[in-house]
Structures are given as C-alpha cells and as structure tokens.
Scaffold this motif. Structure first.
Motif, mmCIF file in Angstrom:
data_model
loop_
_atom_site.group_PDB
_atom_site.id
_atom_site.type_symbol
_atom_site.label_atom_id
_atom_site.label_comp_id
_atom_site.label_asym_id
_atom_site.label_seq_id
_atom_site.Cartn_x
_atom_site.Cartn_y
_atom_site.Cartn_z
ATOM 1 N N PRO A 21 4.384 3.240 -10.622
ATOM 2 C CA PRO A 21 4.284 3.501 -9.173
ATOM 3 C C PRO A 21 5.354 2.806 -8.325
ATOM 4 C CG PRO A 21 2.102 3.243 -10.110
ATOM 5 C CD PRO A 21 3.079 2.868 -11.197
ATOM 6 N N PRO A 22 5.616 1.497 -8.508
ATOM 7 C CA PRO A 22 6.651 0.902 -7.646
ATOM 8 C C PRO A 22 8.061 1.406 -7.940
ATOM 9 C CG PRO A 22 5.766 -0.764 -9.129
ATOM 10 C CD PRO A 22 4.928 0.467 -9.295
ATOM 11 N N ARG B 164 10.927 -1.747 -1.043
ATOM 12 C CA ARG B 164 10.489 -0.839 -2.115
ATOM 13 C C ARG B 164 11.603 -0.624 -3.133
ATOM 14 N NH1 ARG B 164 7.978 1.555 2.309
ATOM 15 N NH2 ARG B 164 9.657 3.082 2.529
ATOM 16 N N TRP C 4 12.968 6.022 -12.155
ATOM 17 C CA TRP C 4 11.702 6.273 -12.840
ATOM 18 C C TRP C 4 11.808 7.516 -13.722
ATOM 19 C CZ3 TRP C 4 8.097 4.082 -15.089
ATOM 20 C CH2 TRP C 4 6.965 4.778 -15.528
ATOM 21 N N GLY D 112 1.280 2.155 -15.888
ATOM 22 C CA GLY D 112 0.404 2.023 -14.730
ATOM 23 C C GLY D 112 0.864 1.017 -13.698
ATOM 24 N N ARG D 113 1.446 -0.098 -14.137
ATOM 25 C CA ARG D 113 1.857 -1.143 -13.193
ATOM 26 C C ARG D 113 3.313 -1.003 -12.774
ATOM 27 N NH1 ARG D 113 0.381 -6.513 -13.094
ATOM 28 N NH2 ARG D 113 1.273 -6.344 -11.035
ATOM 29 N N ALA E 108 8.827 4.464 -9.129
ATOM 30 C CA ALA E 108 8.876 5.834 -8.602
ATOM 31 C C ALA E 108 8.958 5.842 -7.080
ATOM 32 C CB ALA E 108 7.651 6.617 -9.076
ATOM 33 N N ALA E 109 8.284 4.898 -6.430
ATOM 34 C CA ALA E 109 8.303 4.838 -4.959
ATOM 35 C C ALA E 109 9.645 4.354 -4.429
ATOM 36 C CB ALA E 109 7.187 3.925 -4.459
#
Length: 196
Positions: A167-168, A129, A177, A163-164, A170-171
């Motif tokens: 999420p990765p 991640r 992020w 959108g793409r 931020a995770a």
C-alpha cells in the motif's frame, strides 16, 4: 560553544547512525547495512525514481526527509519493519530522539528538519508518500536481490511484505510497485520467505 562548534557537534552525533545495524545485508556483503547508508541509499533511489514521482513533487523536500527520517534511531536503534508490538511507543521514543539530536543545531536550524521528520511520519503530503515509498521499497529490492535473506532470517512471510509494503509503495510511486509486485510472487515460489 560557538555556532560552528554546535554544527560540528551535531554532525559528529549523526555519525553514530553508522553504528545502527539493520536486518538487510548490502549486495555481496556478509555484514548488515547500517541506518546511515540506508538513508543515503534511499536518497539516491528517490533521485533516480524522480521521473515516476507524482507531478509537482518537490524532490528537494523528499531528499531532506529521507536524510532525517531515521536519525532518531541513534538513540532507539532499528526495529524490523514487520514487528507490530510496541510500534506506538517506538515512534514516540524516536520522535523524542530526533528532537534531541536536531536541537543540537544553533539558531533553530533543527526545527524545520524536525518538521520534515514529522511530515514523513504522518505520510500525508505528496512528498512524504513518495519518501515513504522509497523507504519501504529499498529493503524489498535488496531482499529480492539477496534471495530473501532478511525475510528468511527473520521469518517474514509473503503476506506481510505484500500487505505492509504494497500500500505505501503503490500510493507513493505506483510504477515502482508495479515493478516489485510480480517479483514478490516469484520470490514466494522460489521459497525466499520465512516461515514466521
């Protein structure tokens, strides 16, 4: 061929990654970056962002992942991250290519590297991640520094990036992020996205 010769053959095969052109230009350059320098850049970004990695993250594992994550592009080429059509087929072809290239190493040396490639793709471990966050963030950082060059040239919209990529990143690295998110809105206000 002896073992050293096989390693040399592998390293020379990796040199072909320098010929894989991406869609983002390095800062101050008219040319586009290649996948080899992208991988190096990600490794340096990860090392620099290490204090913001989740506790217990094995940075050696992250660096190894980032160094192997794009080697399949030697056979498949690079595709813009936002292209949805054919994604499953491209990933299968890239895995086959990574397997071919890593099998050039003697004595099964390539097997753990292929495992790292697969771990990166699955994105399930803490290290994967974090590595994926670096991979998704680096082109965004270049676009923000280049007035949205690749976004404008390829019709990439704000919603696609947020959108793409959001999420990765931020995770895997929330602090990165947080740094990027507001800048994406400012880039929209500045007209740095495509009309795609």
């Amino acid at each position: 061929m002896d073992k050293v010769g096989r390693i040399v053959e592998f390293v020379l095969e990796l040199d072909r990654l320098k010929a894989v052109t991406r869609k983002v230009r390095p800062l101050g350059q008219e040319r586009y970056e290649n996948s080899a320098e992208h991988s190096w850049h990600l490794a340096m970004l990860a090392l620099s962002m290490a204090p913001y990695a989740p506790p217990g993250t094995d940075m050696d594992r992250v660096i190894h992942m980032l160094l192997v994550h794009d080697i399949g592009e030697i056979d498949t080429g690079d595709t813009l991250f936002f292209v949805e059509a054919g994604r499953v087929e491209r990933k299968a072809a890239e895995e086959q290519a990574a397997s071919r290239i890593l099998s050039l190493l003697p004595d099964g040396q390539g097997a753990p590297l292929l495992d790292l490639w697969r771990e990166f793709e699955a994105g399930e471990s803490r290290e994967a991640r974090f590595a994926q966050a670096m991979d998704r963030a680096a082109p965004v950082l270049l676009n923000l520094a280049n007035d949205g060059q690749s976004w404008r040239e390829n019709g990439v919209r704000h919603e696609q990036v947020a959108g793409r990529v959001g999420p990765p990143v931020a995770a895997g690295c929330p602090a990165l992020w947080d740094h990027i998110a507001g800048r994406l809105d400012a880039a929209r206000d500045a007209g740095w996205y495509g009309m795609g």
